[in-house]
Write a protein that holds these residues in place. Structure first.
Motif, mmCIF file in Angstrom:
data_model
loop_
_atom_site.group_PDB
_atom_site.id
_atom_site.type_symbol
_atom_site.label_atom_id
_atom_site.label_comp_id
_atom_site.label_asym_id
_atom_site.label_seq_id
_atom_site.Cartn_x
_atom_site.Cartn_y
_atom_site.Cartn_z
ATOM 1 N N GLU A 35 0.695 -1.128 -0.194
ATOM 2 C CA GLU A 35 -0.138 0.077 -0.108
ATOM 3 C C GLU A 35 0.763 1.395 0.041
ATOM 4 O OE1 GLU A 35 0.408 -1.553 4.273
ATOM 5 O OE2 GLU A 35 0.147 -2.163 2.419
ATOM 6 N N ASN A 36 2.113 1.169 0.228
ATOM 7 C CA ASN A 36 3.171 2.348 0.061
ATOM 8 C C ASN A 36 4.438 1.826 -0.487
ATOM 9 O OD1 ASN A 36 4.703 1.617 2.434
ATOM 10 N ND2 ASN A 36 2.634 1.893 3.353
ATOM 11 N N GLY A 37 5.255 2.753 -0.756
ATOM 12 C CA GLY A 37 6.636 2.598 -1.186
ATOM 13 C C GLY A 37 7.531 2.034 -0.073
ATOM 14 N N LEU A 38 7.454 2.366 0.983
ATOM 15 C CA LEU A 38 8.351 1.712 2.122
ATOM 16 C C LEU A 38 7.892 0.091 2.126
ATOM 17 C CD1 LEU A 38 10.320 2.026 4.100
ATOM 18 C CD2 LEU A 38 8.498 2.669 5.835
ATOM 19 N N LYS A 39 6.598 -0.320 2.046
ATOM 20 C CA LYS A 39 6.371 -1.594 2.334
ATOM 21 C C LYS A 39 6.596 -2.542 0.850
ATOM 22 C CE LYS A 39 3.966 -5.184 3.821
ATOM 23 N NZ LYS A 39 4.667 -6.022 4.983
ATOM 24 N N ALA A 40 6.706 -1.843 0.149
ATOM 25 C CA ALA A 40 7.168 -2.333 -1.401
ATOM 26 C C ALA A 40 8.687 -2.661 -1.143
ATOM 27 C CB ALA A 40 7.000 -1.474 -2.592
ATOM 28 N N LEU A 41 9.431 -1.525 -0.696
ATOM 29 C CA LEU A 41 10.815 -1.843 -0.624
ATOM 30 C C LEU A 41 11.188 -2.901 0.611
ATOM 31 C CD1 LEU A 41 13.821 -0.778 -0.786
ATOM 32 C CD2 LEU A 41 13.410 0.721 0.797
ATOM 33 N N GLU A 42 10.273 -3.180 1.563
ATOM 34 C CA GLU A 42 10.625 -4.085 2.224
ATOM 35 C C GLU A 42 10.559 -5.593 1.400
ATOM 36 O OE1 GLU A 42 7.857 -3.593 5.369
ATOM 37 O OE2 GLU A 42 9.184 -1.804 6.280
ATOM 38 N N ILE A 43 9.325 -5.425 0.830
ATOM 39 C CA ILE A 43 9.091 -6.949 0.174
ATOM 40 C C ILE A 43 10.176 -7.234 -0.899
ATOM 41 C CG2 ILE A 43 7.443 -7.975 -1.713
ATOM 42 C CD1 ILE A 43 5.036 -6.423 -0.103
ATOM 43 N N CYS A 44 10.634 -6.201 -1.571
ATOM 44 C CA CYS A 44 11.634 -6.356 -2.843
ATOM 45 C C CYS A 44 12.991 -6.825 -1.946
ATOM 46 C CB CYS A 44 11.902 -5.001 -3.335
ATOM 47 S SG CYS A 44 10.643 -4.837 -4.616
ATOM 48 N N SER A 45 13.411 -6.322 -0.596
ATOM 49 C CA SER A 45 14.208 -6.682 -0.131
ATOM 50 C C SER A 45 14.563 -7.990 0.624
ATOM 51 C CB SER A 45 14.736 -5.735 1.146
ATOM 52 O OG SER A 45 14.599 -4.272 0.874
ATOM 53 N N LYS A 46 13.354 -8.653 0.784
ATOM 54 C CA LYS A 46 13.254 -9.823 1.347
ATOM 55 C C LYS A 46 13.021 -11.178 0.346
ATOM 56 C CE LYS A 46 11.908 -8.033 5.857
ATOM 57 N NZ LYS A 46 10.860 -7.998 6.831
ATOM 58 N N ASN A 47 12.454 -10.628 -0.971
ATOM 59 C CA ASN A 47 11.823 -11.623 -2.034
ATOM 60 C C ASN A 47 12.682 -11.345 -3.318
ATOM 61 O OD1 ASN A 47 9.329 -12.973 -0.390
ATOM 62 N ND2 ASN A 47 9.343 -10.813 0.175
ATOM 63 N N ILE A 48 12.375 -12.084 -4.244
ATOM 64 C CA ILE A 48 12.949 -12.104 -5.594
ATOM 65 C C ILE A 48 11.828 -11.582 -6.302
ATOM 66 C CG2 ILE A 48 13.475 -13.148 -7.503
ATOM 67 C CD1 ILE A 48 15.018 -15.434 -5.967
ATOM 68 N N VAL A 49 11.939 -10.299 -6.694
ATOM 69 C CA VAL A 49 11.027 -9.398 -7.409
ATOM 70 C C VAL A 49 11.633 -8.915 -8.626
ATOM 71 C CG1 VAL A 49 9.513 -7.365 -7.616
ATOM 72 C CG2 VAL A 49 9.843 -8.892 -5.240
ATOM 73 N N ASP A 50 11.114 -9.070 -9.639
ATOM 74 C CA ASP A 50 11.469 -8.720 -11.173
ATOM 75 C C ASP A 50 10.982 -7.308 -11.465
ATOM 76 O OD1 ASP A 50 12.858 -11.156 -11.823
ATOM 77 O OD2 ASP A 50 10.844 -12.130 -12.226
ATOM 78 N N ILE A 51 9.848 -7.091 -11.191
ATOM 79 C CA ILE A 51 9.133 -5.943 -11.630
ATOM 80 C C ILE A 51 8.072 -5.295 -10.592
ATOM 81 C CG2 ILE A 51 7.534 -4.586 -13.487
ATOM 82 C CD1 ILE A 51 9.938 -5.471 -14.690
ATOM 83 N N VAL A 52 8.336 -4.128 -10.348
ATOM 84 C CA VAL A 52 7.518 -3.526 -9.293
ATOM 85 C C VAL A 52 6.460 -2.320 -10.133
ATOM 86 C CG1 VAL A 52 7.092 -2.312 -7.349
ATOM 87 C CG2 VAL A 52 9.230 -3.788 -7.581
ATOM 88 N N LEU A 53 5.209 -2.787 -9.937
ATOM 89 C CA LEU A 53 4.203 -1.576 -10.501
ATOM 90 C C LEU A 53 4.083 -0.616 -9.501
ATOM 91 C CD1 LEU A 53 1.740 -3.795 -12.612
ATOM 92 C CD2 LEU A 53 3.548 -2.511 -13.417
#
Length: 209
Positions: A35-53
């Motif tokens: 729901e926000n950029g900080l949460k997105a950063l946390e998820i990307c830091s802990k998981n393999i993410v190719d693309i973030v919308l």
């Protein structure tokens, strides 16, 4: 292997709608939503993410700042997906490393195509957004001084303006991708620009004057 996508938007309805629509494509795997950029950063830091919308306007951390953090600290590539096309957002998001910038009113097929193109290493910016950014370029940046570049650097600039990726430029000019990256770094240093999209605009505006 499916493209691992994270959806980040402060509107729950948009998040869930995109999750359902994009998840129906067999080439895409939805890693999660935020729901926000900080949460997105946390998820990307802990998981393999190719693309973030990423949406632009969000609480806690907006999409512009999140782009800089995600691109700088993770392997994920960012596509700005928004209803807003204000100049300042476009410019800052591009400077911060966004690989794509498209509007939410595009069809699901367009969004999916953009995801696939960015995943393959391309930069995607729809025409109306490109024009907005083009208008913001200052006159000293947009005046093309061919004497500033070597012949090879000019070839690189022209290829970028054609929309070619580093891999495609390397194949076209019979040089390595690493060499292409080195040339692009030199071009950015000479022009004071910060992103390859600005190089394309620099060339297009300069040759159309």
């Amino acid at each position: 292997m499916a493209i691992r996508v994270l959806i980040c938007d402060d509107d729950a309805l948009i998040r869930e709608s995109l999750k359902i629509i994009l998840g129906m494509n067999e080439e895409i795997e939805i890693v999660g939503t935020a729901e926000n950029g900080l949460k997105a950063l946390e998820i990307c830091s802990k998981n393999i993410v190719d693309i973030v919308l990423l949406d632009v306007r969000m609480p806690v951390m907006d999409g512009v700042k999140a782009t800089k953090e995600i691109v700088g600290k993770t392997r994920a590539k960012v596509i700005i997906l928004t209803t807003f096309d204000e100049d300042e957002y476009i410019n800052e998001a591009v400077k911060n490393g966004a690989s794509g910038y498209i509007l939410k009113n595009n069809s699901p097929e367009k969004i999916i195509d953009t995801i696939k193109m960015v995943f393959k290493g391309n930069k995607v910016m729809e025409d109306k957004v490109f024009e907005k950014l083009k208008e913001r370029m200052t006159s000293n940046q947009s005046k093309l001084d061919k004497g500033l570049f070597t012949d090879r650097e000019l070839s690189i600039v022209e290829s970028i303006a054609e929309g070619l990726s580093n891999k495609e430029i390397a194949a076209k000019l019979f040089i390595s991708e690493g060499t292409v990256k080195n040339y692009i770094t030199n071009i950015l240093n000479k022009t004071g620009l910060s992103h390859r999209t600005q190089i394309a605009i620099y060339y297009l505006k300069g040759t159309n004057k």
